[in-house]
Design a protein around this motif. Structure first.
Motif, mmCIF file in Angstrom:
data_model
loop_
_atom_site.group_PDB
_atom_site.id
_atom_site.type_symbol
_atom_site.label_atom_id
_atom_site.label_comp_id
_atom_site.label_asym_id
_atom_site.label_seq_id
_atom_site.Cartn_x
_atom_site.Cartn_y
_atom_site.Cartn_z
ATOM 1 N N LYS A 135 0.832 -1.203 0.000
ATOM 2 C CA LYS A 135 0.000 0.000 0.000
ATOM 3 C C LYS A 135 0.867 1.254 0.000
ATOM 4 O O LYS A 135 0.556 2.243 -0.671
ATOM 5 N N GLU A 136 1.944 1.211 0.750
ATOM 6 C CA GLU A 136 2.837 2.363 0.810
ATOM 7 C C GLU A 136 3.478 2.633 -0.547
ATOM 8 O O GLU A 136 3.614 3.788 -0.959
ATOM 9 N N THR A 140 2.900 6.225 -2.341
ATOM 10 C CA THR A 140 4.033 7.085 -2.680
ATOM 11 C C THR A 140 4.331 7.090 -4.172
ATOM 12 O O THR A 140 5.189 7.852 -4.628
#
Length: 275
Positions: A135-136, A140
Motif C-alpha cells: 500500500k505504501e 508514494t
C-alpha cells in the motif's frame, strides 16, 4: 460522499482479493476525485464480499458492488449489469488486477470527447514483483518509478519507456504507435450512452476478445477512438488464467468476424435481450 460523479470506474473481479485491494487502493490516490467505483464481480465467494463491505467503511469514494452467482466465466454479463448500475454519463473500464497511476483518471477525464472512446494499455509486471508491491508503494507512487521497479527485479525491456515518457514524448509515441486504438477491457473509457447504443457486451462471448468486439461495434456505430496508451498508465499484476481455453477463443473470433464483415453496431445478446 460524491452525489454527482463525473466518472464511473467499472472494475472487474473474480476471487482475487489481494489484487483487488491493491487496485482499489490506487484509486484512493487519484488526482481526479469526482468518481464512483462500480465493482463487476463475476461470482466471487464470501471473502470478496466481506472485503468490499469492509473497504466501503474506509474508502473516500462511493462503491457499488454488482454481483451474480458463479456460472463459469461470464464477464460480459456482469459488465453489462455494472454498466446499468453506473450513475455517471462517462465510464472508465479496467480490471481488478490493474494498479492505476495517480493521473490515470485525470488523463481519461481531460481527453474524453463526444463521438470518441479512449484506448489505453497496461504495463505487465512479473508475479514476484506483483506480490511485493505494498500500500505504501502505491501511496508514494514508487511502484511506477522505473528505477524502483528495476531494483526490485524488473527486467530491462523496450516497453519500459511507457513508464518514463513525459507528457510531450507520450503524445508523440501515441501518434506514431502502430498499435490499433481498440477497446481494451483493462484501460478504456467512453460515454455510457454510446455503450448502451451498441447494447453493451455480447454475452455469448467468454474469455478472449469480448472487449475488442464491443469496440468494433462502436466503430460501426460511428464512434472513433483516441490512443492514450502512453499517457494513462496502469500496472498489470500477474496471475494464472485458468478460464482461458481455445474453444471460447475460437467462438469469439467467429463472432468478431461476423461483427466486422456485417458491420454490426448492435448485439441482440447484450444489455437488452430479444424477447
Amino acid at each position: 460522499m460524491i452525489e454527482n460523479p463525473s466518472i464511473s470506474v467499472v472494475i472487474s473481479t473474480y476471487n482475487s482479493v489481494e489484487w483487488l485491494e491493491k487496485t482499489l487502493w490506487s484509486y484512493e490516490h487519484q488526482i481526479f476525485r469526482e468518481f464512483e467505483i462500480v465493482i463487476a464481480d463475476d461470482g466471487s465467494g464470501q471473502e470478496t464480499k466481506d472485503f468490499i463491505d469492509n473497504y466501503r467503511t474506509i474508502s473516500s469514494k462511493p462503491i457499488i458492488h454488482v454481483w451474480h452467482e458463479d456460472n463459469g466465466f461470464q464477464k460480459s454479463e456482469i459488465l453489462n449489469k455494472a454498466l446499468m448500475a453506473c450513475t455517471s454519463s462517462y465510464v472508465v473500464m479496467t480490471d481488478g488486477d490493474c494498479i492505476a497511476r495517480e493521473d490515470f483518471l485525470q488523463i481519461h477525464y481531460e481527453r474524453r470527447s463526444p463521438g470518441y472512446f479512449l484506448s489505453g494499455g497496461y504495463y505487465k509486471l512479473p508475479l514476484d514483483l506483483s506480490q511485493s508491491i505494498t500500500k505504501e508503494d502505491i501511496a508514494t507512487q514508487k511502484c511506477f518509478d522505473l528505477k524502483w521497479l528495476k531494483k526490485h527485479g524488473l527486467p530491462s525491456s523496450y516497453k519500459n519507456q511507457k513508464l518514463t515518457s513525459g507528457f510531450v514524448q507520450a503524445g508523440v509515441m501515441e501518434r506514431l504507435t502502430p498499435t490499433n486504438a481498440s477497446w481494451n477491457g483493462h484501460n478504456s473509457s467512453g460515454w455510457l450512452k454510446d455503450l448502451k447504443a451498441v447494447n453493451g457486451f455480447d454475452e455469448r462471448m467468454q474469455y478472449g476478445g469480448q472487449d475488442r468486439e464491443l469496440g468494433e461495434r462502436l466503430f460501426n456505430h460511428g464512434i472513433k477512438s483516441k490512443q492514450i496508451r502512453y499517457s494513462a498508465i496502469c500496472l498489470h499484476l500477474d496471475h494464472a488464467r485458468g478460464y482461458k481455453n481455445q474453444e471460447s477463443i475460437d467462438k469469439n473470433l467467429a463472432i468478431r468476424k461476423a461483427t466486422r464483415n456485417e458491420k454490426k453496431d448492435f448485439t441482440p445478446y447484450g444489455i437488452v435481450k430479444d424477447s
